[in-house]
Design a protein around this motif. Structure first.
Motif, PDB file in Angstrom:
ATOM      1  N   ALA A  32       0.864  -1.181   0.000  1.00 38.67           N
ATOM      2  CA  ALA A  32       0.000   0.000   0.000  1.00 38.67           C
ATOM      3  C   ALA A  32       0.896   1.226   0.000  1.00 38.67           C
ATOM      4  N   GLY A  33       0.989   1.880  -1.139  1.00 38.08           N
ATOM      5  CA  GLY A  33       1.906   3.001  -1.301  1.00 38.08           C
ATOM      6  C   GLY A  33       1.354   4.321  -0.811  1.00 38.08           C
ATOM      7  N   ASP A  34       2.032   5.380  -1.210  1.00 30.19           N
ATOM      8  CA  ASP A  34       1.656   6.735  -0.811  1.00 30.19           C
ATOM      9  C   ASP A  34       0.221   7.059  -1.207  1.00 30.19           C
ATOM     10  N   GLY A  35      -0.494   7.696  -0.297  1.00 29.55           N
ATOM     11  CA  GLY A  35      -1.847   8.153  -0.569  1.00 29.55           C
ATOM     12  C   GLY A  35      -2.827   7.025  -0.851  1.00 29.55           C
ATOM     13  N   GLY A  36      -2.494   5.806  -0.427  1.00 33.97           N
ATOM     14  CA  GLY A  36      -3.372   4.668  -0.669  1.00 33.97           C
ATOM     15  C   GLY A  36      -3.228   4.048  -2.046  1.00 33.97           C
ATOM     16  N   TRP A  37      -2.334   4.596  -2.870  1.00 35.64           N
ATOM     17  CA  TRP A  37      -2.123   4.036  -4.202  1.00 35.64           C
ATOM     18  C   TRP A  37      -1.335   2.733  -4.088  1.00 35.64           C
ATOM     19  N   PRO A  38      -1.723   1.708  -4.847  1.00 37.06           N
ATOM     20  CA  PRO A  38      -0.926   0.479  -4.860  1.00 37.06           C
ATOM     21  C   PRO A  38       0.471   0.782  -5.401  1.00 37.06           C
ATOM     22  N   TYR A  39       1.465   0.128  -4.831  1.00 40.93           N
ATOM     23  CA  TYR A  39       2.841   0.280  -5.292  1.00 40.93           C
ATOM     24  C   TYR A  39       3.406  -1.126  -5.453  1.00 40.93           C
ATOM     25  N   ALA A  57      17.536  -0.777  -0.282  1.00 40.69           N
ATOM     26  CA  ALA A  57      18.229   0.330   0.360  1.00 40.69           C
ATOM     27  C   ALA A  57      17.539   0.650   1.688  1.00 40.69           C
ATOM     28  N   ARG A  58      18.185   1.446   2.504  1.00 37.07           N
ATOM     29  CA  ARG A  58      17.658   1.763   3.836  1.00 37.07           C
ATOM     30  C   ARG A  58      16.534   2.798   3.825  1.00 37.07           C
ATOM     31  N   GLU A  59      16.228   3.365   2.656  1.00 37.05           N
ATOM     32  CA  GLU A  59      15.119   4.315   2.581  1.00 37.05           C
ATOM     33  C   GLU A  59      14.499   4.260   1.203  1.00 37.05           C
ATOM     34  N   GLY A  60      13.246   4.697   1.127  1.00 41.07           N
ATOM     35  CA  GLY A  60      12.567   4.739  -0.156  1.00 41.07           C
ATOM     36  C   GLY A  60      11.085   4.423  -0.015  1.00 41.07           C
ATOM     37  N   HIS A  61      10.407   4.474  -1.142  1.00 41.82           N
ATOM     38  CA  HIS A  61       8.966   4.302  -1.202  1.00 41.82           C
ATOM     39  C   HIS A  61       8.534   2.961  -0.610  1.00 41.82           C
ATOM     40  N   LYS A  62       9.226   1.893  -0.997  1.00 40.84           N
ATOM     41  CA  LYS A  62       8.875   0.549  -0.531  1.00 40.84           C
ATOM     42  C   LYS A  62       8.953   0.458   0.988  1.00 40.84           C
ATOM     43  N   LEU A  63      10.039   0.940   1.563  1.00 35.86           N
ATOM     44  CA  LEU A  63      10.195   0.877   3.024  1.00 35.86           C
ATOM     45  C   LEU A  63       9.182   1.755   3.744  1.00 35.86           C
ATOM     46  N   ASP A  64       8.922   2.927   3.210  1.00 35.75           N
ATOM     47  CA  ASP A  64       7.904   3.790   3.831  1.00 35.75           C
ATOM     48  C   ASP A  64       6.557   3.079   3.860  1.00 35.75           C
ATOM     49  N   ARG A  68       4.309   1.663   7.185  1.00 38.68           N
ATOM     50  CA  ARG A  68       2.919   2.075   7.417  1.00 38.68           C
ATOM     51  C   ARG A  68       1.986   0.880   7.503  1.00 38.68           C
ATOM     52  N   GLU A  69       2.229  -0.113   6.627  1.00 38.27           N
ATOM     53  CA  GLU A  69       1.337  -1.274   6.534  1.00 38.27           C
ATOM     54  C   GLU A  69       2.159  -2.483   6.120  1.00 38.27           C
ATOM     55  N   ALA A  70       2.278  -3.436   7.034  1.00 37.66           N
ATOM     56  CA  ALA A  70       3.127  -4.608   6.805  1.00 37.66           C
ATOM     57  C   ALA A  70       2.517  -5.618   5.836  1.00 37.66           C
ATOM     58  N   ARG A  71       1.204  -5.577   5.646  1.00 34.91           N
ATOM     59  CA  ARG A  71       0.571  -6.542   4.745  1.00 34.91           C
ATOM     60  C   ARG A  71       0.963  -6.264   3.299  1.00 34.91           C
TER      61      ARG A  71
END
Length: 166
Positions: A32-39, A57-64, A68-71
Motif C-alpha cells: 500500500a503506497g503513498d496516498g493509498g495508491w498500490p505500489y 536500500a535503507r530508505e525509499g517508497h517501498k520501506l515507507d 505504514r502497513e506490513a501486509r
C-alpha cells in the motif's frame, strides 16, 4: 480471510507452488503506497522453505509503505507462453500474501543476505561473498516476508495436460 480460487480446477497444490518459488528468480512485491495508491515493485528474492527475503536500500517508497502497513503480496510468474491464435496465454504463477518486516537483528540480517547471495551466485567462494556483503553492509536493508497464504494457478490447458507436475 482469503478468497477461495474461483477456478479451483486450475489451482496448484502447495508442492507445485513451492517448486515455482524455488525455480523463480524474481517477482513483484505489492504494498500500500503513498496516498493509498498500490505500489508494486519487481524484486529478486530468496525462499528458505518458510519465508521470503528481499534486499533493498535503507530508505525509499517501498520501506515507507511497509512501515505504514506490513501486509503485502508477492507474485512470481513461472510461465507465460502467449498463444496468439488462441487469444490466450499458457501461464503458471504463485501469489503469496503475508506481512513484511525489516530485519533489525544483525544475525538474522546476515543469514538473510547470505541466503540471497548463495542463491544468485552459488559457486562463489565464502571469502568473496563475505567481502561483497561487507562492502555493501552499511547501506543494506533486509526484508522478511512471513507467508500467511499462498496459492498458485495455471492455465486450464496446462491443468488438462498435467502441467503442474513440471
Amino acid at each position: 480471510m482469503f478468497r477461495p480460487m474461483r477456478r479451483s480446477a486450475q489451482a496448484l497444490d502447495g508442492g507445485a507452488c513451492v517448486e515455482i518459488l524455488e525455480r523463480g528468480t524474481s517477482g513483484v512485491l505489492a504494498v500500500a503506497g503513498d496516498g493509498g495508491w498500490p505500489y508494486a515493485v519487481p524484486l529478486s528474492y530468496a525462499f528458505d522453505g518458510e519465508k521470503l527475503y528481499f534486499h533493498c536500500a535503507r530508505e525509499g517508497h517501498k520501506l515507507d509503505a511497509i512501515r505504514r502497513e506490513a501486509r503485502a503480496s508477492f507474485c512470481v510468474v513461472d510461465r507465460d507462453d502467449v498463444k496468439p491464435a488462441e487469444y490466450t496465454s499458457y501461464f503458471r504463477s504463485v501469489i503469496i500474501f503475508g506481512r513484511v518486516r525489516v530485519l533489525e537483528d544483525e544475525a538474522q540480517k546476515r543469514a538473510a543476505i547470505e541466503l540471497l547471495a548463495r542463491r544468485y551466485f552459488p559457486e562463489d567462494s565464502a571469502e568473496n561473498r563475505r567481502r561483497a556483503i561487507e562492502r555493501e553492509w552499511a547501506g543494506l536493508c533486509m526484508l522478511e516476508m512471513d507467508i500467511e497464504h499462498m496459492s498458485g494457478k495455471e492455465a486450464k490447458e496446462l491443468a488438462r495436460e498435467g502441467g503442474s507436475k513440471q
